[in-house]
Design a protein around this motif. Structure first.
Motif, PDB file in Angstrom:
ATOM      1  N   VAL A  42       0.873  -1.164   0.000  1.00 28.65           N
ATOM      2  CA  VAL A  42       0.000   0.000   0.000  1.00 28.65           C
ATOM      3  C   VAL A  42       0.918   1.225   0.000  1.00 28.65           C
ATOM      4  O   VAL A  42       1.941   1.244   0.689  1.00 28.65           O
ATOM      5  N   TYR A  43       0.554   2.215  -0.802  1.00 32.34           N
ATOM      6  CA  TYR A  43       1.406   3.405  -0.880  1.00 32.34           C
ATOM      7  C   TYR A  43       0.949   4.395   0.180  1.00 32.34           C
ATOM      8  O   TYR A  43      -0.216   4.777   0.227  1.00 32.34           O
ATOM      9  N   ILE A  44       1.881   4.771   1.031  1.00 32.51           N
ATOM     10  CA  ILE A  44       1.563   5.730   2.099  1.00 32.51           C
ATOM     11  C   ILE A  44       2.181   7.077   1.723  1.00 32.51           C
ATOM     12  O   ILE A  44       3.407   7.187   1.602  1.00 32.51           O
ATOM     13  N   HIS A  45       1.318   8.049   1.526  1.00 26.01           N
ATOM     14  CA  HIS A  45       1.757   9.366   1.039  1.00 26.01           C
ATOM     15  C   HIS A  45       2.548  10.121   2.105  1.00 26.01           C
ATOM     16  O   HIS A  45       2.170  10.123   3.273  1.00 26.01           O
ATOM     17  N   TYR A  46       3.646  10.759   1.643  1.00 22.44           N
ATOM     18  CA  TYR A  46       4.427  11.611   2.527  1.00 22.44           C
ATOM     19  C   TYR A  46       4.019  13.063   2.315  1.00 22.44           C
ATOM     20  O   TYR A  46       3.929  13.505   1.171  1.00 22.44           O
ATOM     21  N   PRO A  47       3.796  13.868   3.278  1.00 25.09           N
ATOM     22  CA  PRO A  47       3.881  13.575   4.716  1.00 25.09           C
ATOM     23  C   PRO A  47       2.531  13.245   5.361  1.00 25.09           C
ATOM     24  O   PRO A  47       2.459  12.996   6.550  1.00 25.09           O
ATOM     25  N   SER A  48       1.429  13.204   4.595  1.00 25.72           N
ATOM     26  CA  SER A  48       0.098  13.102   5.221  1.00 25.72           C
ATOM     27  C   SER A  48      -0.187  11.730   5.839  1.00 25.72           C
ATOM     28  O   SER A  48      -0.999  11.603   6.727  1.00 25.72           O
ATOM     29  N   GLY A  49       0.489  10.682   5.325  1.00 26.80           N
ATOM     30  CA  GLY A  49       0.218   9.331   5.803  1.00 26.80           C
ATOM     31  C   GLY A  49      -1.023   8.719   5.180  1.00 26.80           C
ATOM     32  O   GLY A  49      -1.458   7.627   5.565  1.00 26.80           O
ATOM     33  N   GLN A  50      -1.600   9.385   4.189  1.00 24.91           N
ATOM     34  CA  GLN A  50      -2.816   8.861   3.540  1.00 24.91           C
ATOM     35  C   GLN A  50      -2.504   7.583   2.750  1.00 24.91           C
ATOM     36  O   GLN A  50      -1.489   7.503   2.074  1.00 24.91           O
ATOM     37  N   ASN A  51      -3.406   6.593   2.854  1.00 22.97           N
ATOM     38  CA  ASN A  51      -3.202   5.332   2.129  1.00 22.97           C
ATOM     39  C   ASN A  51      -3.755   5.432   0.718  1.00 22.97           C
ATOM     40  O   ASN A  51      -4.869   5.897   0.514  1.00 22.97           O
ATOM     41  N   LEU A  52      -2.960   4.971  -0.237  1.00 24.22           N
ATOM     42  CA  LEU A  52      -3.404   4.967  -1.628  1.00 24.22           C
ATOM     43  C   LEU A  52      -3.039   3.625  -2.250  1.00 24.22           C
ATOM     44  O   LEU A  52      -2.258   2.863  -1.682  1.00 24.22           O
ATOM     45  N   ALA A  53      -3.611   3.362  -3.434  1.00 23.38           N
ATOM     46  CA  ALA A  53      -3.330   2.085  -4.104  1.00 23.38           C
ATOM     47  C   ALA A  53      -1.831   1.967  -4.369  1.00 23.38           C
ATOM     48  O   ALA A  53      -1.148   2.965  -4.600  1.00 23.38           O
TER      49      ALA A  53
END
Lengths: 56, 444, 387
Positions: C159-170
């Protein structure tokens, strides 16, 4: 080791994994006694060969 | 002839070629390959409608076939590495050790044992998003415990499949929801609760429907029937490869910005190395790789071939025609038919169905004022149930393979799984219809 | 059938097909797109000049700088975020090839995610190249993928975790440039690319940025300008002017959602002084319900299946027999930036950016975009660059 180098090392390890299973697929192709299995091994080989050659 | 006729005829050629190839006793994988080639031949031969079209050369056709073969390369690598790890673990005697210990500890407490097994099955799929990975990692282990608990062959194979399907649907990783959400530019946010409610309910219902009743386990007899584990096995040794597996996976989540991205295949290979290190018996690593590839020939082969078929269908407009047909159905018909359409399409195209049907459906539901998050969550639980359906039947076949199932695939295994499947599909359909109300209730 | 015969034939077929396809893949990946920079070009830098994190990689893109030498504002125009949206990089290139700046600075990146343009999207049956007719011949570009090539960024996380928000993406979004802003210097390739671009924006003190895109007609964010909240006024006036005076199909305006992270219109505005805008235009080849997939569809934007969906009121943009030709899509993007600058200059005269040489919407529709792209073989050597 910085994280970009580490990512490169991980990528190299993936090529090793790819090669490991490609060898097993090729071995299966030559070993099988079943014509249909041989064709399927052949089709299965394609993505692994292309990745090994860094073409796809 | 219009483009509609063209794509319809291509679809017809696909069906015909598949049927003829099957008639000539070709395997499902090769029949689908033949169908993909027939689609490309028909595309070249048939008129394409009124609009001008680009020339398609032979090398480009070959390129499309080869490119299609690469579509699910990453998924194939996960299948291969996960199975390699578990095959090594099994050969080292680890599976036998754990099964014997579980039976020994829980033989008198069926309810606790079943709940425990359900969660053991849900975890691998929940963190990887793949039902096949669940079957290939813990399927044989849980299957052996179920056998020791007196669950019949049909029932335990059906249950392993259903739990694998629910594990794939279970959050945090649901690949169908993720792919469709990514295609529709929706954040993968708010799916956790609806997916967890649907998948865990579905999993527990399946477990107790299929394995809830049964005679008490006769410990002595059950242990005598189970394979012996090498004496050197201890819980510490047995857990080490799984600690590596779960540790590395969770570390990537806990410290996403400082821990390197390893990816599942490497994590499985490192767990395989851990198994080799703790194994009390000598493991033949290369031989196990060959066995793994041979055992997975059908599974990986079908993924490669589905990729080719999907590419051929996209090129020829056949995929678009199917997608258009679904979204232009009247809403009431859509509500009444999605529970069949989604699993059936999963059986044909695997994960490719998520963007194919998911994205246009999200747009449509959005337009209709329904809750797209709750609706997509309900579809994302229906899709994996199609993984026991032809022609691909990836997870169903994996379950049959891992459990050494000897019965009839459809009349035995699929039929047994039918009631829980229908209950889960009905539950998802209800959730989809009332998505607006449920969204307001649980904040999806 | 003889087993040995089957094996030999299979092996030959595998070698032949991987050989043929491999050659085409290689041709695609190694094709260099010539760019004839306009007379007003001041310098060409590399993205790696702004951050070492991307230097020497495939995404070390050319940064075309047009500096008037007269104090004013600066804009960064970004093309090629999603390499499967060709109007984006060609629109950027129309600026690169024709621009003259008389006040302030214009910075253009034609291909910000070059890696994504070196492969086509798996399962989508895209053509490898697309072509535009010009008065001197045909100009050719690579058609690409939405995400970076796995050959340059492998593996993906589960799972791709966006930097810096920590939001989960495909998982594949780790290679999607427009889910990786503002990036980080030690992340995966696309994260490093956006980090370098953020460094550029900060170093060059850009006042505004424009990220070009195309979208399927089924997608609600369509024919619109998405703006960071600080660009409210400029975007609203631009949209009104274009809709009332220039475009046959209106262009809307909407705010960047605050909950959706990684997108240029959100993160550039949040992590720099620049006001970030993103423009969307309709591209029927991105619709899942499309018919036959080929270059003709890509360039004409005409598809009967998509038209049928329109009859069922399933689309967010109109479509008819005329389709959405590439010329029109590119002309809309180019004209959107020109109008955006006009409004920006009106509201911020102290940071004005004055440009010349860019064709009008009517000129591009009438003559075709090819009329404004130049022949690399006839251009002085110092002005030909490769993306």
């Amino acid at each position: 080791m910085d994280s970009v180098t580490l990512s490169t090392v991980v990528m190299v390890l993936y090529y090793c994994i790819n090669a490991f299973f490609l060898v097993a697929i090729v071995a299966g192709f030559f070993r099988t006694r079943n014509a249909q299995e041989a064709v399927l091994y052949g089709i299965m080989m394609v993505p692994f060969v292309l990745r090994m050659l860094r073409l796809k | 002839m219009t483009m509609f006729h063209h794509s319809m005829l291509v679809l017809l050629c696909i069906v015909l070629a598949f049927g003829v190839a099957k008639k000539f006793r070709l395997s499902t994988e090769l029949s689908m390959f033949a169908a993909a080639l027939a689609a490309l031949a028909a595309h070249v031969a048939l008129p394409k409608g009124a609009d001008p079209r680009s020339v398609l050369s032979l090398p480009e056709i070959v390129r499309h076939v080869v490119e299609g073969a690469c579509t699910y390369y990453d998924v194939c690598l996960i299948f291969l590495t996960a199975t390699y790890f578990m095959t090594l673990y099994k050969q080292a005697g680890g599976v036998a050790f754990i099964v014997r210990r579980i039976v020994g500890a829980f033989h008198a407490r069926r309810f606790v044992c079943l709940v425990l097994l359900t969660f053991v099955m849900l975890i691998p799929g929940a963190i990887t998003g793949s039902g096949a990975t669940t079957v290939l990692t813990v399927g044989a282990l849980v299957g052996s415990v179920l056998a020791a608990m007196g669950v019949s062959e049909d029932r335990r194979t059906a249950l392993i499949f259903l739990l694998a399907a629910m594990s794939a649907a279970c959050p945090p990783i649901n690949l169908w929801a993720m792919m469709a959400a990514a295609g529709a530019n929706m954040p993968y946010v708010g799916f956790g609760l609806p997916l967890a409610l649907l998948s865990v309910t579905g999993a527990l219902f399946s477990t107790f429907w299929l394995a809830g009743r049964g005679r008490p386990v006769e410990l002595e007899k059950a242990l005598a029937d189970l394979p012996e584990a090498p004496a050197a096995w201890t819980w510490l040794r047995a857990m080490f490869p799984f600690v590596v597996l779960i540790g590395l996976t969770l570390a990537g989540r806990a410290w996403p910005f400082s821990f390197p991205i390893l990816g599942l295949p490497l994590v499985f290979m490192l767990s395989a190395v851990a198994t080799a290190l703790v194994s009390p018996v000598r493991l033949r690593l290369l031989e196990v790789a060959s066995t793994t590839v041979h055992n997975l020939l059908g599974l990986v082969g079908i993924m490669v071939v589905v990729g080719i078929l999907n590419q051929a269908m996209t090129l020829t407009g056949a995929r678009g025609l199917l997608s258009l047909a679904v979204v232009t159905l009247p809403v009431t018909v859509l509500f009444a038919a999605l529970w069949i359409i989604l699993p059936a399409s999963e059986g044909v195209l695997q994960y490719a169905v998520a963007p194919l049907f998911g994205v246009p459906l999200i747009m449509l539901f959005n337009m209709l004022g329904l809750n797209p998050v709750i609706s997509l969550a309900s579809w994302a639980v229906m899709w994996p149930l199609g993984d026991c359906l032809p022609p691909t039947a990836v997870v169903g076949r994996a379950a049959v393979m891992e459990l050494g199932y000897t019965g009839d695939y459809y009349r035995g295994f699929v039929r047994t799984a039918l009631v829980p499947m229908l209950v889960i599909l009905a539950m998802c359909t209800a959730v989809m219809i009332y998505s607006r109300e449920l969204g307001a209730l649980i904040g999806g | 059938m003889n087993l040995k015969f089957v094996k030999i034939m299979t092996l030959l077929a595998v070698i032949a097909s991987t050989g043929v396809a491999g050659k085409l893949f290689h041709e695609h990946r190694s094709f260099r797109e010539p760019v004839v920079a306009g007379e007003g070009l001041s310098s060409v830098k590399k993205l790696g000049d702004y951050s070492k994190s991307v230097a020497g990689t495939i995404n070390d893109a050319n940064v075309y700088i047009f500096d008037s030498g007269v104090p004013g504002g600066a804009i960064l125009i970004i093309g090629g975020t999603h390499a499967e949206e060709p109007a984006a990089n060609v629109s950027a290139q129309v600026f690169t090839e024709n621009l003259r700046v008389t006040q302030g600075r214009v910075i253009v990146i034609n291909r910000i995610n070059t890696s994504a343009s070196t492969c086509t999207r798996l399962g989508e049956a895209y053509p490898r190249f697309f072509h535009v007719k010009t008065p001197w011949g045909t100009k050719k570009w690579r058609m690409g993928d939405r995400t970076a090539n796995p050959l340059d960024s492998w593996p993906d996380p589960e799972v791709y975790i966006h930097y810096p928000s920590g939001q989960n993406l495909a998982y594949m979004d780790v290679r999607n440039l427009n889910r990786n802003w503002p990036g980080r210097p030690d992340g995966m390739l696309t994260e490093r690319t956006t980090f370098a671009a953020m460094e550029l924006i900060r170093a060059e003190k850009a006042d505004l940025t424009m990220d070009f895109h195309e979208a399927e007609l089924e997608y609600p964010v369509e024919n619109t300008i998405v703006t960071h909240q600080r660009g409210n006024e400029v975007a609203a006036m631009t949209s009104m002017m274009l809709t009332s005076q220039t475009f046959d199909v209106p262009i809307g305006m909407e705010f960047s959602p605050t909950a959706l992270h990684g997108l240029s219109h959100r993160e550039i505005g949040d992590h720099s002084d620049a006001v970030s805008y993103l423009a969307e235009v309709a591209e029927p080849m991105l619709d899942r319900i499309r018919g036959i997939t080929d270059e003709e569809l890509l360039m004409s934007g005409r598809d009967r299946f998509v038209m049928k969906a329109g009859e069922h009121k399933l689309l967010y943009a109109p479509i008819d027999e005329k389709g959405w030709p590439a010329d029109k899509r590119i002309a809309r993007h180019v004209t959107t930036v020109m109008t955006l600058l006009q409004v920006h200059n009106m509201l911020h005269p102290d940071r004005a950016i004055l440009v010349e040489g860019i064709p009008s919407y009517a000129e591009m529709i009438e003559k075709g975009v090819g009329a404004f792209l130049h022949d690399p073989s006839a251009a002085p050597k110092g002005r030909v660059f490769y993306d």
